[in-house]
Design an enzyme around this catalytic site. Structure first.
Site, PDB file in Angstrom:
ATOM      1  N   SER A   1       0.823  -1.202   0.000  1.00  0.00           N
ATOM      2  CA  SER A   1       0.000   0.000   0.000  1.00  0.00           C
ATOM      3  C   SER A   1       0.861   1.257   0.000  1.00  0.00           C
ATOM      4  O   SER A   1       0.564   2.236  -0.680  1.00  0.00           O
ATOM      5  CB  SER A   1      -0.934   0.008   1.207  1.00  0.00           C
ATOM      6  OG  SER A   1      -1.969  -0.926   1.016  1.00  0.00           O
TER       7      SER A   1
ATOM      8  N   ASN B   1      -5.980  -7.682  -2.731  1.00  0.00           N
ATOM      9  CA  ASN B   1      -5.585  -8.049  -1.376  1.00  0.00           C
ATOM     10  C   ASN B   1      -4.584  -7.142  -0.676  1.00  0.00           C
ATOM     11  O   ASN B   1      -4.473  -7.174   0.538  1.00  0.00           O
ATOM     12  CB  ASN B   1      -4.996  -9.458  -1.377  1.00  0.00           C
ATOM     13  CG  ASN B   1      -5.983 -10.495  -1.836  1.00  0.00           C
ATOM     14  OD1 ASN B   1      -7.080 -10.589  -1.310  1.00  0.00           O
ATOM     15  ND2 ASN B   1      -5.610 -11.258  -2.842  1.00  0.00           N
ATOM     16  N   TYR B   2      -3.831  -6.379  -1.420  1.00  0.00           N
ATOM     17  CA  TYR B   2      -2.725  -5.665  -0.789  1.00  0.00           C
ATOM     18  C   TYR B   2      -2.814  -4.150  -0.824  1.00  0.00           C
ATOM     19  O   TYR B   2      -2.202  -3.472  -0.015  1.00  0.00           O
ATOM     20  CB  TYR B   2      -1.401  -6.098  -1.435  1.00  0.00           C
ATOM     21  CG  TYR B   2      -0.993  -7.483  -1.042  1.00  0.00           C
ATOM     22  CD1 TYR B   2      -0.523  -7.728   0.244  1.00  0.00           C
ATOM     23  CD2 TYR B   2      -1.094  -8.534  -1.933  1.00  0.00           C
ATOM     24  CE1 TYR B   2      -0.153  -9.000   0.616  1.00  0.00           C
ATOM     25  CE2 TYR B   2      -0.729  -9.817  -1.565  1.00  0.00           C
ATOM     26  CZ  TYR B   2      -0.260 -10.046  -0.289  1.00  0.00           C
ATOM     27  OH  TYR B   2       0.105 -11.308   0.087  1.00  0.00           O
ATOM     28  N   ILE B   3      -3.501  -3.625  -1.802  1.00  0.00           N
ATOM     29  CA  ILE B   3      -3.547  -2.171  -1.921  1.00  0.00           C
ATOM     30  C   ILE B   3      -4.786  -1.636  -1.221  1.00  0.00           C
ATOM     31  O   ILE B   3      -5.906  -2.011  -1.559  1.00  0.00           O
ATOM     32  CB  ILE B   3      -3.555  -1.756  -3.404  1.00  0.00           C
ATOM     33  CG1 ILE B   3      -2.231  -2.172  -4.048  1.00  0.00           C
ATOM     34  CG2 ILE B   3      -3.788  -0.275  -3.532  1.00  0.00           C
ATOM     35  CD1 ILE B   3      -2.220  -2.034  -5.554  1.00  0.00           C
TER      36      ILE B   3
END
Length: 796
Positions: A550, A754-756
């Site tokens: 992120s 899933n990650y940002i």
DNA sequence: GCTACTACTTAGCACCGCCGTT
DNA sequence: AACGGCGGTGCTAAGTAGTAGC
């Protein structure tokens, strides 16, 4: 997009670069590229190392590498990142406040606004959307009506992220309680097997199989043309299990040799079935779909504390052959049919218990208020537990998603101290601490996974803590070459310049353990996470991945986007930032076979547009000669030489002739069907003559460069207008090509999903006036509903 | 402390249906 | 109308991480 922004000083570039472009496939052996003492220079030289302050950059993960655009990965460090965003600690207590929201869903699936319990629901309500579904076209025609309907169907979406802390007392109990009431209709079992009776061959002769044996044979036959069927492990495991099934019925033939089995007849049957399916009429397809939806209907939703929620995977996994990834020892093993007797349901004490299929009963029915699963069973291949959960768009998933990102954001405040601490511990005389610190360095800077230990009955893949001797090669003075298979047997290859002490430590650990052993022999993921938890509440190894992803995204997005960019340019920036994250997390995909072809076609289309623009410009000059000297109209098209133009025009003419002919034939056919006399051949000749004229004109224009006949109602204004439109189309297409090229081996989806932190994207959309639909598809918009209303100023 | 179990997130693959092209 | 490529979606495998049980 000319990639000429090669303007960053070397010293500012990311310190390391991915070395290998080729994606790697499951199960491919990891070659030991080099021995420790003889580093492969071809691998090493790609990394540029210049010791600068950037090395102490607290913010940029080392792994900010990119194969073809290292420049973009270079980052200017800003300690200033530290001071921003006062993180509100207040974790809102969730309450049950409901907000009325109009459903954005266009599909006509909106349901009644009454939010009812499933026990009382069923047919009447469930049937409504169904009947609508078949009439999409009709609905379109009567758009107005449907609009009104939509308002009627206004649905309650539980905006948990807006709910105030002082709300209902209902959810005030401890955090481990996930629900007060939970109701649903259980799970959907796959249909029983229906034998097709197609005889496969054994030793050249057709054989008759019991239905059960035929089913398993068919599982294999279906995969005959896939890689699985060629995988010896897969074959072995399948054959073992199939033989067991065969033995159950004495009427089955004796089958002892896999080589003598010919599954082709069954495979061919399936191919035929597929063909038949394709040939089905629209109506048939629709009917089948409707039947399917009707069966699914009861399972689609669950009710949590009275609120309607979508269920994710209500279908019990059908039997089949286990398709383990990479070098999984159990791949090909028969995954057995799940019986209701194996399935446990979780719901309220007072909820109506769904009926198990006739003649069956549930393994158990529990009321576990600390769990979010609706149903569970144990699968036979690996003995793992499977669950039925709510869908991604549900409040439960949304809440934990938000918590995940908030936690990663919390890490921002702690990360400086954590880095300071582990940097110190890199020198600790206690080896366990030293290993821990070194591992933390790798997890932090390279976004590696924790790396739990795995068993012999699983594919041999590793993460940070489970890295073995052969997975890191050293190259003096301080380069580490990583090469190992990570999750899903995806190869991780990376060369990194690291802190001298990290290098020394790895060298030491390797020496201590020797080949074949784990480098961090005193470290476990549990131990590591315990320590991380003491650094920051709730911290574990995976948080670093989220944080790094992120954070990188936010930084790159800020850096790449400019206010005055066109929309396609902005999207390119977005995708590039996304791409950097995907590279960081090693989310790869193999370039599709048709990639090169696709790129060529794109280029051709771009040139065709440029050609049109050139013609427009010439027209412009004819109308208003003064433009001949004005930029950009006087610029030449770089990738369009005379030869290309000639070829292109020839092609155009060929196509025109073809078109004329087809049009003529079509017209005649139509006339014929209407019982009228066909057009005379001379009609076609007429059209073709026009084309001939066009050809002559083009040739003439080509000779007298840039001189053009003015056709029709061209005015300077109109032509200018058209040129501008063409400019935009060309620019957009070029950007699209750049984007595709850069994307060919990188999968963006996983990091986006899933990650940002989605709030970064929504804030960016607001700030730069980009429609959110451009960055998220419908599913993701639903999943990230909770993030949608952030302020444009929000930053990670 | 260790292993086993449990619950949940993360991940790529395969298929499907839509949309633009032929 | 058929085709073919592509994004979206469903599916389920493969991780992480905390807890239970010894």
């Amino acid at each position: 997009m000319s990639d000429s922004e090669d303007d960053l000083p070397l010293a500012q570039r990311a310190v390391q670069i991915k070395t290998t472009a080729s994606p790697v496939h499951r199960g491919s052996p990891v070659p030991l590229r080099m021995s420790e003492d003889t580093p492969d220079p071809s691998q090493a030289h790609t990394s540029v190392y210049i010791k600068t302050e950037e090395d102490s950059d607290d913010d940029m993960p080392l792994a900010m590498r990119s194969n073809n655009n290292a420049k973009r990965s270079a980052t200017i460090k800003s300690e200033s990142d530290e001071e921003d965003i006062p993180l509100s600690k207040k974790r809102k207590k969730l309450s049950l406040k409901k907000t009325k929201v109009k459903r954005e869903d266009e599909s006509g699936l909106a349901t009644s606004k009454r939010s009812r319990a499933p026990s009382s629901s069923s047919d009447e309500e469930d049937a409504k959307p169904l009947s609508k579904r078949g009439k999409i076209k009709k609905e379109e025609k009567t758009k107005k009506t449907s609009k009104v309907k939509k308002e009627e169907n206004e649905e309650e979406i539980y905006k948990w992220w807006e709910a105030s802390s002082s709300g209902d007392k209902q959810q005030e109990q401890d955090e481990t309680t996930k629900w007060m009431t939970l109701q649903h209709n259980g799970v959907l079992f796959p249909p029983d097997y229906e034998p097709h009776g197609v005889k496969m061959k054994y030793d050249g002769k057709p054989i008759t199989l019991s239905p059960e044996a035929e089913e398993v044979a068919s599982f294999f036959a279906a995969l005959l043309e896939s890689d699985h069927a060629k995988n010896p492990t897969f074959q072995k495991n399948f054959f073992r299990d199939w033989k067991d099934v065969l033995k159950k019925d004495p009427r089955n033939p004796k089958i002892t040799s896999f080589e003598k089995c010919d599954f082709r007849p069954i495979w061919e049957k399936f191919e035929k079935d597929k063909e038949k399916k394709k040939q089905m009429t629209k109506e048939e397809k629709l009917r089948i779909k409707e039947e399917r939806t009707k069966i699914e209907e009861p399972f689609i939703h669950a009710y949590v504390d009275g609120r309607k929620e979508k269920v994710g995977n209500f279908r019990i996994e059908p039997p089949g052959l286990f398709r383990g990834r990479g070098d999984h020892p159990k791949t090909g093993t028969l995954k057995q049919r799940v019986a209701p007797e194996q399935v446990t349901l979780n719901l309220s004490k007072d909820a109506k218990i769904p009926k198990p299929p006739k003649g069956h009963k549930w393994a158990d029915v529990v009321n576990d208020q600390t769990a979010t699963w609706l149903a569970t069973w144990k699968e036979n291949v690996n003995g793992t537990i499977k669950y039925v959960f709510l869908a991604q768009s549900s409040a439960w998933k949304g809440q934990s998603d938000m918590q995940k990102f908030d936690k990663a954001r919390d890490l921002k405040k702690y990360v400086k101290q954590i880095r300071k601490d582990y940097t110190k511990e890199l020198y600790d005389k206690e080896m366990a601490k030293r290993q821990r610190a070194t591992a933390m360095y790798l997890i932090d800077r390279l976004a590696l996974r924790a790396g739990n230990e795995k068993g012999d009955d699983e594919a041999d893949t590793v993460g940070c803590c489970s890295l073995r001797y052969e997975h890191i090669q050293l190259e003096p003075p301080h380069t580490l070459h990583f090469d190992f298979l990570g999750k899903d047997s995806i190869r991780y290859q990376n060369s990194v310049q690291v802190e001298t002490q990290v290098y020394k430590n790895i060298k030491l650990f390797k020496k201590q353990v020797g080949p074949g052993s784990m480098i961090f022999d005193r470290l476990t993921t549990t131990g590591l996470n315990k320590h991380l938890n003491s650094c920051m509440p709730g911290l574990s190894a995976k948080v670093f991945r989220t944080y790094n992803a992120s954070h990188t995204f936010q930084q790159q997005l800020d850096k790449l986007t400019h206010k005055d960019d066109s929309l396609p340019d902005k999207m390119l920036s977005f995708n590039r930032a996304n791409r950097d994250v995907a590279v960081l997390c090693n989310h790869q995909r193999s370039a599709s076979k048709s990639h090169g072809q696709m790129m060529e076609r794109l280029q051709d289309r771009t040139r065709a547009l440029k050609y049109q623009r050139m013609k427009l410009r010439h027209t412009l000059f004819a109308l208003e000669p003064s433009y001949k000297k004005k930029s950009p109209y006087n610029e030449l098209e770089s990738d369009m030489d005379d030869e290309w133009i000639a070829n292109h025009e020839t092609e155009l003419i060929v196509k025109e002739r073809e078109k004329a002919r087809i049009k003529f034939e079509k017209q005649n056919e139509k006339l014929k069907s209407e019982g009228e006399r066909p057009l005379p051949e001379s009609h076609l000749k007429e059209s073709l003559k026009l084309v001939d004229e066009m050809e002559a004109r083009l040739i003439k224009e080509r000779k007298k460069k840039g001189v053009i006949e003015i056709k029709g109602k061209a005015t300077t204004e109109r032509v200018l207008n058209n040129i501008e439109k063409m400019d935009q189309r060309i620019a957009a297409m070029k950007i699209q090509a750049t984007d595709k090229e850069e994307n060919k081996e990188i999968a963006l989806g996983t990091s986006k999903m899933n990650y940002i932190d989605p709030r970064i994207s929504f804030a960016w959309c607001q700030k730069y006036d980009v429609p959110v639909q451009k960055v998220f598809n419908k599913t993701l918009l639903e999943k990230f509903r909770w993030a949608q209303e952030v302020n444009a100023k929000w930053t990670f």
